[in-house]
Every structure is written in structure tokens, then in C-alpha cells.
Scaffold this motif. Structure first.
Motif, PDB file in Angstrom:
ATOM      1  N   UNK A  53      10.944   7.602  44.719  1.00 55.08           N
ATOM      2  CA  UNK A  53       9.702   8.352  44.461  1.00 55.08           C
ATOM      3  C   UNK A  53       8.486   7.437  44.651  1.00 55.08           C
ATOM      4  N   UNK A  54       8.592   6.233  44.108  1.00 51.79           N
ATOM      5  CA  UNK A  54       7.482   5.291  44.206  1.00 51.79           C
ATOM      6  C   UNK A  54       7.187   4.931  45.660  1.00 51.79           C
ATOM      7  N   UNK A  55       8.239   4.719  46.438  1.00 47.28           N
ATOM      8  CA  UNK A  55       8.035   4.343  47.839  1.00 47.28           C
ATOM      9  C   UNK A  55       7.433   5.495  48.636  1.00 47.28           C
ATOM     10  N   UNK A  56       7.828   6.731  48.332  1.00 49.29           N
ATOM     11  CA  UNK A  56       7.238   7.864  49.058  1.00 49.29           C
ATOM     12  C   UNK A  56       5.749   7.942  48.764  1.00 49.29           C
ATOM     13  N   UNK A  57       5.381   7.710  47.517  1.00 49.81           N
ATOM     14  CA  UNK A  57       3.966   7.812  47.137  1.00 49.81           C
ATOM     15  C   UNK A  57       3.109   6.834  47.937  1.00 49.81           C
ATOM     16  N   UNK A  58       3.551   5.570  48.037  1.00 48.77           N
ATOM     17  CA  UNK A  58       2.710   4.566  48.718  1.00 48.77           C
ATOM     18  C   UNK A  58       2.934   4.540  50.233  1.00 48.77           C
ATOM     19  N   UNK A  59       4.153   4.839  50.684  1.00 45.26           N
ATOM     20  CA  UNK A  59       4.428   4.759  52.113  1.00 45.26           C
ATOM     21  C   UNK A  59       4.012   6.019  52.866  1.00 45.26           C
ATOM     22  N   UNK A  60       4.204   7.183  52.254  1.00 44.14           N
ATOM     23  CA  UNK A  60       3.872   8.445  52.925  1.00 44.14           C
ATOM     24  C   UNK A  60       2.498   8.967  52.490  1.00 44.14           C
ATOM     25  N   UNK A  61       2.358   9.245  51.185  1.00 44.21           N
ATOM     26  CA  UNK A  61       1.063   9.743  50.730  1.00 44.21           C
ATOM     27  C   UNK A  61      -0.022   8.689  50.915  1.00 44.21           C
ATOM     28  N   UNK A  62       0.280   7.446  50.566  1.00 45.63           N
ATOM     29  CA  UNK A  62      -0.709   6.378  50.675  1.00 45.63           C
ATOM     30  C   UNK A  62      -0.829   5.795  52.064  1.00 45.63           C
ATOM     31  N   UNK A  63       0.024   6.238  52.997  1.00 48.07           N
ATOM     32  CA  UNK A  63      -0.012   5.776  54.389  1.00 48.07           C
ATOM     33  C   UNK A  63       0.083   4.250  54.504  1.00 48.07           C
ATOM     34  N   UNK A  64       0.978   3.696  53.703  1.00 53.45           N
ATOM     35  CA  UNK A  64       1.237   2.272  53.791  1.00 53.45           C
ATOM     36  C   UNK A  64       0.352   1.400  52.931  1.00 53.45           C
ATOM     37  N   UNK A  65      -0.596   1.991  52.254  1.00 59.66           N
ATOM     38  CA  UNK A  65      -1.497   1.209  51.399  1.00 59.66           C
ATOM     39  C   UNK A  65      -0.895   1.026  50.014  1.00 59.66           C
ATOM     40  N   UNK A  66      -1.178  -0.110  49.379  1.00 60.06           N
ATOM     41  CA  UNK A  66      -0.794  -0.303  47.980  1.00 60.06           C
ATOM     42  C   UNK A  66      -1.479   0.777  47.147  1.00 60.06           C
ATOM     43  N   UNK A  67      -0.746   1.366  46.197  1.00 56.83           N
ATOM     44  CA  UNK A  67      -1.246   2.548  45.485  1.00 56.83           C
ATOM     45  C   UNK A  67      -1.054   2.415  43.974  1.00 56.83           C
ATOM     46  N   UNK A  68      -2.116   2.680  43.221  1.00 54.47           N
ATOM     47  CA  UNK A  68      -2.040   2.732  41.764  1.00 54.47           C
ATOM     48  C   UNK A  68      -1.718   4.162  41.318  1.00 54.47           C
ATOM     49  N   UNK A  69      -0.690   4.300  40.492  1.00 59.24           N
ATOM     50  CA  UNK A  69      -0.425   5.564  39.797  1.00 59.24           C
ATOM     51  C   UNK A  69      -0.788   5.320  38.334  1.00 59.24           C
ATOM     52  N   UNK A  70      -1.624   6.180  37.746  1.00 58.04           N
ATOM     53  CA  UNK A  70      -2.109   5.898  36.396  1.00 58.04           C
ATOM     54  C   UNK A  70      -2.085   7.143  35.519  1.00 58.04           C
ATOM     55  N   UNK A  71      -2.298   6.901  34.216  1.00 56.68           N
ATOM     56  CA  UNK A  71      -2.232   7.946  33.182  1.00 56.68           C
ATOM     57  C   UNK A  71      -0.830   8.568  33.109  1.00 56.68           C
ATOM     58  N   UNK A  72       0.102   7.748  32.703  1.00 55.31           N
ATOM     59  CA  UNK A  72       1.507   8.155  32.597  1.00 55.31           C
ATOM     60  C   UNK A  72       1.769   8.914  31.295  1.00 55.31           C
ATOM     61  N   UNK A  73       2.880   9.702  31.252  1.00 55.18           N
ATOM     62  CA  UNK A  73       3.249  10.379  29.999  1.00 55.18           C
ATOM     63  C   UNK A  73       3.451   9.381  28.863  1.00 55.18           C
ATOM     64  N   UNK A  74       2.993   9.744  27.733  1.00 55.12           N
ATOM     65  CA  UNK A  74       3.041   8.894  26.545  1.00 55.12           C
ATOM     66  C   UNK A  74       4.470   8.497  26.173  1.00 55.12           C
ATOM     67  N   UNK A  75       5.410   9.415  26.340  1.00 55.86           N
ATOM     68  CA  UNK A  75       6.758   9.211  25.832  1.00 55.86           C
ATOM     69  C   UNK A  75       7.588   8.229  26.656  1.00 55.86           C
ATOM     70  N   UNK A  76       7.151   7.870  27.848  1.00 60.40           N
ATOM     71  CA  UNK A  76       7.957   6.967  28.684  1.00 60.40           C
ATOM     72  C   UNK A  76       7.323   5.582  28.819  1.00 60.40           C
ATOM     73  N   UNK A  77       6.284   5.352  28.029  1.00 59.93           N
ATOM     74  CA  UNK A  77       5.622   4.051  28.099  1.00 59.93           C
ATOM     75  C   UNK A  77       5.669   3.345  26.744  1.00 59.93           C
ATOM     76  N   UNK A  78       5.290   2.060  26.745  1.00 58.73           N
ATOM     77  CA  UNK A  78       5.442   1.207  25.569  1.00 58.73           C
ATOM     78  C   UNK A  78       4.451   1.561  24.454  1.00 58.73           C
ATOM     79  N   UNK A  79       4.772   1.096  23.262  1.00 56.16           N
ATOM     80  CA  UNK A  79       4.010   1.464  22.063  1.00 56.16           C
ATOM     81  C   UNK A  79       2.581   0.947  22.073  1.00 56.16           C
ATOM     82  N   UNK A  80       2.305  -0.135  22.770  1.00 51.05           N
ATOM     83  CA  UNK A  80       0.993  -0.777  22.696  1.00 51.05           C
ATOM     84  C   UNK A  80      -0.021  -0.165  23.669  1.00 51.05           C
ATOM     85  N   UNK A  81       0.380   0.819  24.464  1.00 53.78           N
ATOM     86  CA  UNK A  81      -0.530   1.407  25.445  1.00 53.78           C
ATOM     87  C   UNK A  81      -1.424   2.463  24.790  1.00 53.78           C
ATOM     88  N   UNK A  82      -2.687   2.450  25.152  1.00 58.20           N
ATOM     89  CA  UNK A  82      -3.686   3.288  24.474  1.00 58.20           C
ATOM     90  C   UNK A  82      -3.497   4.771  24.789  1.00 58.20           C
TER      91      UNK A  82
END
Length: 592
Positions: free
Chosen positions: A466-495
Motif C-alpha cells: 500500500x505504501x509503495x503504491x501511494x508514493x510510486x503511483x499516486x506520488x509519481x515516484x516522489x517521496x510522500x508524507x502520509x499524515x493524520x493517522x487513526x489514533x488506535x494504531x499509533x503510539x501513546x505519545x502522539x498528540x
């Protein structure tokens, strides 16, 4: 005291150099005189018979030469002073340029010229042509005829070695020395070469060395068993001889690129005003909350102490070194947050450990992390800093290791140069997690059979495909930031974000690798943080000092972590993280 005049010629300074010592009376060399000798340079002295009989010059174990040099205290076995009694006056020693070079060549600690200085990208042929040099390194190949040999010597300073042409007629020692060389020299042997740099008539190299003298420093015993003969070896095989694999083109190039990236990263943070923090290796905190940590203990597993009461584990660890459970760190982030809340901007760059039983090409048990923390910053500041750091590191490698990267582009990743150009010149893209999931669902619906994990919805922890499709296809080869992830799958210290469903977290995705970096704005609100710790089943007492940061002058702050080995993979095209770290540690392997 009699006056003493000492005159020497600097190394290679002229056709002849003369060292003269005037009338000497029995006396001790003063510290001032020693300093004069040191400044003058190293010079070989051949005293007269009467002087030699009473002098206490040390003899070099391999050459028999007597010399005065900068390390004279050590050479005399620890004596701080020595004396010379002379009955004759006017002792003279004429030292020619060649003799001076020969002295350096024969000295184990003598000055050598690195091959990159001769063959480096900025080098001009006329700068070196005709110069006498001493080169030391390892033989890559040797082709010998009756009176002529072509030896490729590589010292690790650059990708290619330099060709040394050895002619028996021009060799000091003649045919006898030539035959001795051929009998001892083989692939892998270490040699010292004294010769003159000349234009090369062959293709692929502008300069070569016409040998005047050559010495085999270290032979290869059992030559037929030397594992790095001139042929292609699989990467799997080379992992089994990790102590020797740096002598191959691939792993020497990896090492140079890795070193350049490291230097580029430090330079970037230094230029940005960050302070380098040395965070602890042993910790009682699990930063990620994953529980996959290596335990550190001095207790004997064969005879563990018995618990005395119902407290069990607490009583058990009272007999251990730290009086509590201790582990190898999985991250320096929590320590970096402490110092960021005092120094403003800091970063750690060091080894981290995870006891994850994974045999994939993307995981190691021991790996290096770059982890910056910035006070008075939010998620967007962290993403901007991350982009700048990755770009600066890539630029450093491109400037320092062009030949190495060209090798990787030829043999490991055909489109590597385009990748490097993209990351250094094209702005990184950004997309929110929710939008990325929607795009993935649309793409997967076209043909679910092409996907290993076709089920994607809000709350899915994105897989590498999934990650590679996002940057290789949608991002057309550019490095890509994905942000604002679901709360339940990230660490406790994230705002927590205001929507109550997501956190201010991001991942940096790059083509060919997937996730390269991960970061977030940290939760600076004490009440929210302690509540989340309860949700994650963390014991507040274990993080009392981390909570203190919110209690005493809390500030908004953010940071991220970059897996260094993954960065090396991305910028070299190497597919497996086990091949970009000197001695890989993974399940079932802790060799070397």
C-alpha cells in the motif's frame, strides 16, 4: 656545550638533501634539540664507523636502518633521552630524494598517498604525473609474465584501484625481487608500493604507477582457500563472511556511502542549530509500547533467584543489577524530548534494538536511528525538517560517492540516478491518511487479485504494498508524507487531533522501500497523556519523569525517527537491510 647545527631536507623537496652534524662532544640531546629534529623532518643518518660503534641508534627490525624521527621516544623503548659520543668531526649523511622516500616506504608508520588523492574526481593528470608516491593497499588482481606484472591495488579510499606496472629491469632487486614478488603476491595480499605516477596507455584509467620497489606486507596463506577470488559471489554467501565482505566492490561502496550519509546528516543538523544527544542504550521504558524488547540482566538463567513473597517479579528483580526490569532501547525519542524541552532542538543518532522475530528484508534486530526533537514545533515543522534532512543526506552521498552510486545504478537499481534526482530536486508530496485509504480502495477494486492485502479501510495499518503504491503511483515516484493517522494504531505519545479519531502523526514513504521515516507532534497536555497511558496499559510510575516534562513548563514539540539502514537501501538500491550494515543482527544470527 658545543654548538650543534642540524639541516634536513623535507620529504621529496629536491634532488638531494644533506644532513650535517658538526663536532659533537659527549652530551645528552635536549628537548629543544629534539624539537628541532622533529620540525626538520625524518632523515636517515649513516654515521662513520667510530660514531656507529658508540652510538645508541635503534635498528628498525625489518630494514636495518637507523633513524631519528618524531616518535623517537617510543622507538627507543621508552627512553626519554639518549646520548651520542663522537670522536670524529664533520659527520655527513647525504640523503637523496629517492632514499628519503625509501625510508618512508620501509617504515611501518610511514606516510602513504591514498589512491583517491591520485584518481579522485577533482584530480588533474598533470598534478600527479612524474611524482614519486608510496601506495599501500590490497591486491585485487595480479597478471604476471616472465619479467612484467600488472597489479591492481585498492586501499578502500575509492571505488577503483590503481594499476601498478612492475618491470623486473626497473625494480630495485631486479629479477630476484620480481620472482619473490610473484611467488608471494596474490589476490587479497597487502602490499606497499614505491613508484612514479605516469599516464596510463590503457583504457579506463588516466594514471598508473611505474613500480620502483614493492613489498608484500601480508601474504594470503592457503591461497586456494581465500574466499574472495575474482568472480561474482551471492549476497547470501557474503553475509557468511561479513568480516571479509568489505573487500568486495559492493560492500566497500556501501560502507563509503553509509559514512558519507552519516556525515551529511550530522552536518545538516549542525547547520540547523541542533545539539547531538547521546541517549542511553539501557532503559526501563518501552517507547513504542510493543513489548518486543531485549532484556538486560545479570541473573543466571540456569539458576534464577527464588521469589520470597507474592510480589513475584518485583522481588525477583530486586536481586538483579538495576533492581528492576531493564532492556535494550527501541528508541532514543523519550530522552530526546527531555533535552528538547531545555535546549530547543536536539537529535540522537545511535543503535536501537527490537526483538521482533522477523526474517524480512526490511527488519534487523540491531539498527541505527536518527531521531530529532524540536521544541515549539508542530507536525508540519517536523515534516519540513525531515524533508530537509533526507535531501541533505542524499546530496552528501551524491557529492562524495558519485562512482559508488554509479556502480549501484549499473548493477542493483537501474533507475537509481533518477531516484536521486527526484529526492534532491523535487518537493515531497503530502496526503492525509483518510484520503490515501479512499484512493487505495478505488485502485484495489479494479483487480483485488493483484494485492496480497486487498482489505483496506479506515484503521488499517498500511502494508508495504500500500505504501509503495501511494508514493510510486499516486506520488509519481516522489517521496510522500502520509499524515493524520487513526489514533488506535499509533503510539501513546502522539498528540490527539481535535476530531478525536486521529493523531498528528506522519510516515514518509519512498519508492522501492515503503516507510522510511515516522514522526508526530507529541502530546504536551498532561491530562490527555496520562489518560492515554492508561488506555495503552502503561504504568505511569515507569514514566514519571516523562510526565514531569508536562508538569513543569510544557511546550508543543514534535519529532521523528528515520531508520538509517532503510535510508542507505533507498539511496543505493540495495534490497536488503542486512547488506547495508557492517555486521547484521537478525533472528538466529549474531556472528562476528
Amino acid at each position: 656545550m658545543a654548538a650543534i647545527a642540524v639541516a634536513t631536507a623535507l620529504l621529496f623537496a629536491g634532488p638531494q638533501a644533506t644532513l650535517a652534524m658538526s663536532t659533537l662532544r659527549p652530551q645528552k640531546f635536549s628537548g629543544n634539540l629534539m624539537r628541532q629534529i622533529t620540525r626538520a623532518g625524518r632523515a636517515e643518518v649513516r654515521p662513520t664507523a667510530s660514531l656507529r660503534a658508540q652510538a645508541s641508534y635503534p635498528t628498525h627490525p625489518s630494514t636495518g636502518s637507523r633513524r631519528v624521527n618524531r616518535g623517537i621516544g617510543g622507538r627507543l623503548g621508552g627512553l626519554r633521552r639518549f646520548s651520542v659520543r663522537a670522536e670524529a668531526a664533520g659527520v655527513e649523511a647525504k640523503v637523496t630524494e629517492c632514499e628519503e622516500a625509501q625510508k618512508v616506504f620501509n617504515s611501518d608508520g610511514g606516510k602513504r598517498t591514498k589512491i583517491i588523492e591520485i584518481l579522485g574526481g577533482e584530480t588533474k593528470v598533470e598534478d600527479w604525473e612524474g611524482k614519486q608516491v608510496t601506495v599501500k593497499g590490497w591486491i585485487r588482481t595480479i597478471r604476471a609474465q616472465k619479467q612484467l606484472a600488472f597489479v591492481e591495488v585498492n586501499d578502500g579510499s575509492t571505488f577503483g584501484g590503481i594499476q601498478v606496472v612492475v618491470n623486473a629491469d626497473g625494480l630495485e632487486g631486479g629479477q630476484q625481487k620480481f620472482d619473490e614478488l610473484v611467488s608471494k603476491a596474490s589476490t587479497g595480499a597487502s602490499v606497499g608500493v614505491l613508484g612514479v605516477v605516469v599516464k596510463s596507455p590503457g583504457k579506463g584509467q588516466a594514471l598508473e604507477i611505474q613500480c620502483q620497489d614493492i613489498r608484500v606486507i601480508g601474504e594470503v596463506y592457503e591461497n586456494d582457500k581465500y574466499p574472495l577470488q575474482k568472480k561474482r559471489h551471492s549476497l547470501e554467501f557474503l553475509r557468511s563472511i561479513a568480516h571479509l565482505r568489505a573487500r568486495t566492490n559492493t560492500f566497500a561502496a556501501v560502507a563509503r556511502v553509509r559514512a558519507s550519509l552519516s556525515q551529511g546528516i550530522h552536518s545538516y543538523f549542525h547547520a540547523m542549530g541542533f545539539k547531538n544527544l547521546h541517549s542511553p542504550i539501557v532503559t526501563a521504558s518501552d517507547c513504542e509500547g510493543a513489548g518486543e524488547m531485549f532484556r538486560v540482566t545479570t541473573l543466571d538463567p540456569a539458576s534464577p533467584p527464588e521469589s520470597k513473597n507474592k510480589s513475584g517479579e518485583a522481588e525477583f528483580y530486586k536481586q538483579d543489577f538495576f533492581d528492576k526490569p531493564a532492556f535494550l532501547t527501541v528508541s532514543g525519542q523519550l530522552s530526546a524530548e527531555s533535552y528538547a524541552c531545555a535546549l530547543g532542538d536536539v537529535y540522537t543518532f545511535g543503535p536501537t534494538f527490537r526483538a521482533e522475530n522477523s526474517q524480512t528484508s526490511r527488519h534487523l534486530a540491531e539498527f541505527w536511528m536518527i531521531e530529532p526533537e524540536m521544541a515549539f514545533a508542530d507536525i508540519h515543522d517536523a515534516m519540513d525538517n525531515c524533508e530537509g534532512m533526507v535531501r541533505a543526506a542524499a546530496k552528501s552521498a551524491m557529492d562524495d560517492c558519485a562512482e559508488d552510486l554509479a556502480f549501484f545504478g549499473k548493477f542493483y537499481e537501474k533507475g537509481l540516478q533518477k531516484r536521486l534526482d527526484l529526492i534532491t530536486n523535487k518537493p515531497f508530496k503530502k496526503i492525509e491518511y483518510t484520503k490515501a485509504v479512499e484512493l487505495l480502495k478505488e485502485e484495489i477494486a479494479k483487480d483485488p487479485s493483484k494485492w496480497e492485502y486487498p482489505e483496506v479501510k479506515f484503521g488499517t495499518d498500511l502494508a508495504t504494498e500500500h505504501e509503495r503504491w501511494i508514493c510510486e503511483k499516486w506520488g509519481k515516484g516522489a517521496a510522500t508524507f502520509v499524515y493524520n493517522y487513526p489514533r488506535d494504531i499509533k503510539a501513546f505519545y502522539m498528540r490527539d487531533n481535535d476530531d478525536g479519531k486521529t493523531v498528528a502523526a506522519f510516515d514518509l514513504l519512498v519508492p522501492g522501500v515503503g516507510e522510511l521515516a515516522g514522526g508526530s507532534q507529541r502530546e504536551e497536555r498532561m491530562d490527555v497523556l496520562t489518560k492515554k497511558m492508561q488506555e495503552f496499559d502503561l504504568i505511569e510510575q515507569d514514566y514519571w519523569w516523562y510526565i514531569d516534562l508536562r508538569k513543569y513548563g510544557s511546550v508543543p514539540h514534535a519529532g521523528y525517527g528515520v531508520g538509517f539502514e532503510r535510508l542507505v537501501c533507498y539511496l543505493t538500491g540495495m534490497a536488503n537491510v542486512r547488506d547495508v550494515i557492517p555486521f547484521p543482527r537478525f533472528p538466529g544470527n549474531a556472528e562476528f
